[in-house]
Design a protein around this motif. Structure first.
Motif, PDB file in Angstrom:
ATOM      1  N   PHE A   1       2.634  -9.178   0.728  1.00  0.00           N
ATOM      2  CA  PHE A   1       1.832  -7.969   0.102  1.00  0.00           C
ATOM      3  C   PHE A   1       1.002  -7.361   1.554  1.00  0.00           C
ATOM      4  CE2 PHE A   1       3.739 -10.008  -3.179  1.00  0.00           C
ATOM      5  CZ  PHE A   1       4.384  -8.582  -4.120  1.00  0.00           C
ATOM      6  N   GLY A   2       0.436  -5.598   1.373  1.00  0.00           N
ATOM      7  CA  GLY A   2      -0.377  -5.356   1.531  1.00  0.00           C
ATOM      8  C   GLY A   2      -1.050  -4.077   1.202  1.00  0.00           C
ATOM      9  N   ARG A   3      -1.925  -4.310   1.350  1.00  0.00           N
ATOM     10  CA  ARG A   3      -3.516  -2.901   0.618  1.00  0.00           C
ATOM     11  C   ARG A   3      -4.116  -2.705   1.260  1.00  0.00           C
ATOM     12  NH1 ARG A   3      -7.472  -4.754  -4.263  1.00  0.00           N
ATOM     13  NH2 ARG A   3      -7.372  -2.584  -4.241  1.00  0.00           N
ATOM     14  N   TYR A   4      -3.754  -0.953   1.311  1.00  0.00           N
ATOM     15  CA  TYR A   4      -4.796  -0.468   2.460  1.00  0.00           C
ATOM     16  C   TYR A   4      -4.773   0.850   1.370  1.00  0.00           C
ATOM     17  CZ  TYR A   4      -1.815  -3.473   5.214  1.00  0.00           C
ATOM     18  OH  TYR A   4      -1.720  -4.532   5.665  1.00  0.00           O
ATOM     19  N   ALA A   5      -6.161   1.890   1.615  1.00  0.00           N
ATOM     20  CA  ALA A   5      -6.615   2.824   1.365  1.00  0.00           C
ATOM     21  C   ALA A   5      -7.083   4.240   2.391  1.00  0.00           C
ATOM     22  CB  ALA A   5      -8.150   2.311   1.031  1.00  0.00           C
TER      23      ALA A   5
ATOM     24  N   GLY B   1       1.838  -0.847  12.045  1.00  0.00           N
ATOM     25  CA  GLY B   1       0.379  -1.677  12.255  1.00  0.00           C
ATOM     26  C   GLY B   1       0.687  -2.147  10.897  1.00  0.00           C
ATOM     27  N   TRP B   2       0.375  -1.712   9.584  1.00  0.00           N
ATOM     28  CA  TRP B   2       0.190  -2.248   8.367  1.00  0.00           C
ATOM     29  C   TRP B   2       1.824  -2.859   8.030  1.00  0.00           C
ATOM     30  CZ3 TRP B   2      -0.063   3.254   5.095  1.00  0.00           C
ATOM     31  CH2 TRP B   2      -1.868   3.586   5.351  1.00  0.00           C
ATOM     32  N   LEU B   3       3.042  -3.064   8.656  1.00  0.00           N
ATOM     33  CA  LEU B   3       4.292  -3.349   8.539  1.00  0.00           C
ATOM     34  C   LEU B   3       3.550  -4.846   8.896  1.00  0.00           C
ATOM     35  CD1 LEU B   3       6.731  -0.461   8.432  1.00  0.00           C
ATOM     36  CD2 LEU B   3       6.124  -2.169   6.514  1.00  0.00           C
ATOM     37  N   ARG B   4       3.610  -4.712   9.941  1.00  0.00           N
ATOM     38  CA  ARG B   4       3.291  -6.088  11.043  1.00  0.00           C
ATOM     39  C   ARG B   4       2.415  -6.863  10.769  1.00  0.00           C
ATOM     40  NH1 ARG B   4       6.862  -5.892  15.139  1.00  0.00           N
ATOM     41  NH2 ARG B   4       7.220  -3.203  15.842  1.00  0.00           N
TER      42      ARG B   4
ATOM     43  N   VAL C   1      -2.310   2.076  -0.977  1.00  0.00           N
ATOM     44  CA  VAL C   1      -1.289   2.260  -0.497  1.00  0.00           C
ATOM     45  C   VAL C   1      -0.197   0.851  -0.400  1.00  0.00           C
ATOM     46  CG1 VAL C   1       0.396   2.162   1.340  1.00  0.00           C
ATOM     47  CG2 VAL C   1      -0.887   3.995   1.352  1.00  0.00           C
ATOM     48  N   ILE C   2       0.351   0.047  -1.322  1.00  0.00           N
ATOM     49  CA  ILE C   2       0.196  -0.947  -1.827  1.00  0.00           C
ATOM     50  C   ILE C   2       1.850  -1.356  -1.361  1.00  0.00           C
ATOM     51  CG2 ILE C   2       1.222  -2.942  -2.939  1.00  0.00           C
ATOM     52  CD1 ILE C   2      -1.228  -0.327  -4.075  1.00  0.00           C
TER      53      ILE C   2
ATOM     54  N   VAL D   1      -1.205   4.138  -4.781  1.00  0.00           N
ATOM     55  CA  VAL D   1      -1.716   5.301  -6.063  1.00  0.00           C
ATOM     56  C   VAL D   1      -3.227   6.198  -5.847  1.00  0.00           C
ATOM     57  CG1 VAL D   1      -3.220   4.209  -8.078  1.00  0.00           C
ATOM     58  CG2 VAL D   1      -1.929   2.585  -6.779  1.00  0.00           C
ATOM     59  N   THR D   2      -2.800   7.420  -6.322  1.00  0.00           N
ATOM     60  CA  THR D   2      -3.572   8.604  -6.160  1.00  0.00           C
ATOM     61  C   THR D   2      -4.817   8.681  -6.462  1.00  0.00           C
ATOM     62  OG1 THR D   2      -1.288   9.227  -4.990  1.00  0.00           O
ATOM     63  CG2 THR D   2      -3.424  10.800  -5.028  1.00  0.00           C
ATOM     64  N   SER D   3      -5.928   9.384  -5.834  1.00  0.00           N
ATOM     65  CA  SER D   3      -7.529   9.125  -6.224  1.00  0.00           C
ATOM     66  C   SER D   3      -7.696  10.660  -6.111  1.00  0.00           C
ATOM     67  CB  SER D   3      -8.073   8.445  -6.314  1.00  0.00           C
ATOM     68  OG  SER D   3      -9.109   8.314  -5.038  1.00  0.00           O
TER      69      SER D   3
END
Length: 319
Positions: free
Chosen positions: A228-232, A249-252, A210-211, A202-204
């Motif tokens: 679920f993970g959510r990262y800006a 790292g996000w996935l783990r 990033v979900i 979801v871009t701005s």
């Protein structure tokens, strides 16, 4: 004379429209430039308005079923009322801003399987059938998208499918009534933990949310479930980060969670909201297609893009 007026009302001998894009390739946050070329028919015509709009195929949930509908999600007027003389030729330039949240359709020079995008031109003619034209558009990733997609490839993930889901991701600021899901088969090193991963951008103007949605495998005493993970991430990080390490790292971190993100205050990330307005397209900023318009656009897209839906996403491949 009466017969000619009747033919004109049904579009016979009326004006024609053809849109020519300077370049059909673009990116979120950039523009699509081109000209709308008009040619007058056998009689003078009163043009009420000329508009261009981006249309795409969106998956829509209705009760217990899911179906695909064609949605116009961004529109701009190119011209107001004008008179077109018989056989008169007129070329009108335009520059359409591409919304930041516009989904990516092409990666590594290949069309993502499952994605379509078109620019629809509509010529509203007084007392006659409206004319339209459709041109294929390719939306390429921004640098931040490319780095993250490159990391998935480097980690061994294989592309499966991409589509658009109607609705909003809870807790994320969205301007469009849908979000994109890019699906991957799990890389070998994650295969014992997850089956598949769905990636959403979801871009701005500032950056990208990033979900991640991971289909986590069940254990000896536990059932499989989604986590679920959510990262800006700001755009400025695109060229100065080890993205393989970041994505790993996000996935783990995401797969170490149990259940969804309710405990983290997000609720179910892919919650759907009801329709706004009528028809499959709903309403967005006062400009949208109704059911009939959506069906017409859908036929045009199928005719214009037939055979162009493929593409294997570079080295990711597909099955």
């Amino acid at each position: 004379m009466v017969f000619k007026k009747m033919l004109s009302a049904f579009g016979v001998g009326g004006p024609s429209v053809d849109t020519v894009l300077t370049n059909p390739n673009t990116r979120p946050g950039l523009t699509l430039d081109g000209h709308v070329n008009l040619v007058g028919g056998d009689a003078p015509a009163s043009i009420e308005q000329i508009t261009v709009g981006l249309v795409t195929r969106v998956e829509i949930e209705g009760g217990d079923t899911e179906y695909a509908g064609i949605m116009e999600f961004h529109r701009m007027a190119v011209s107001g009322p004008l008179q077109l003389a018989p056989k008169q030729q007129l070329s009108i330039p335009f520059q359409l801003p591409v919304p930041w949240e516009t989904p990516v359709t092409d990666v590594y020079g290949q069309r993502l399987h499952g994605m379509t995008m078109g620019l629809r031109t509509e010529l509203a003619v007084a007392r006659a059938v409206d004319k339209s034209d459709l041109d294929q558009v390719a939306v390429h990733p921004l640098p931040i998208h490319e780095r993250i997609l490159d990391a998935f490839q480097a980690l061994g993930f294989r592309f499966k499918h991409a589509d658009l889901e109607r609705g909003h991701i809870r807790g994320v600021q969205q301007t469009l009534p849908f979000y994109q899901e890019i699906e991957f088969f799990a890389a070998p090193q994650y295969a014992g933990t997850i089956n598949e991963v769905e990636l959403t951008f979801v871009t701005s103007q500032q950056g990208v949310e990033v979900i991640l949605e991971c289909d986590k495998r069940g254990g000896f005493l536990s059932a499989g479930h989604d986590v679920f993970g959510r990262y800006a991430v700001p755009h400025s990080d695109a060229g100065r980060t080890d993205w393989v390490q970041v994505v790993d790292g996000w996935l783990r971190e995401t797969t170490s969670r149990y259940g969804n993100l309710r405990a983290h205050g997000f609720g179910a990330p892919h919650g759907h909201h009801g329709h706004r307005g009528s028809g499959m397209a709903g309403m967005l900023g006062g400009a949208a297609l109704g059911v009939a318009g959506g069906l017409v656009a859908g036929e045009l897209i199928e005719d214009a893009f037939e055979g162009d839906f493929g593409g294997d996403f570079g080295d990711f491949g597909g099955e």
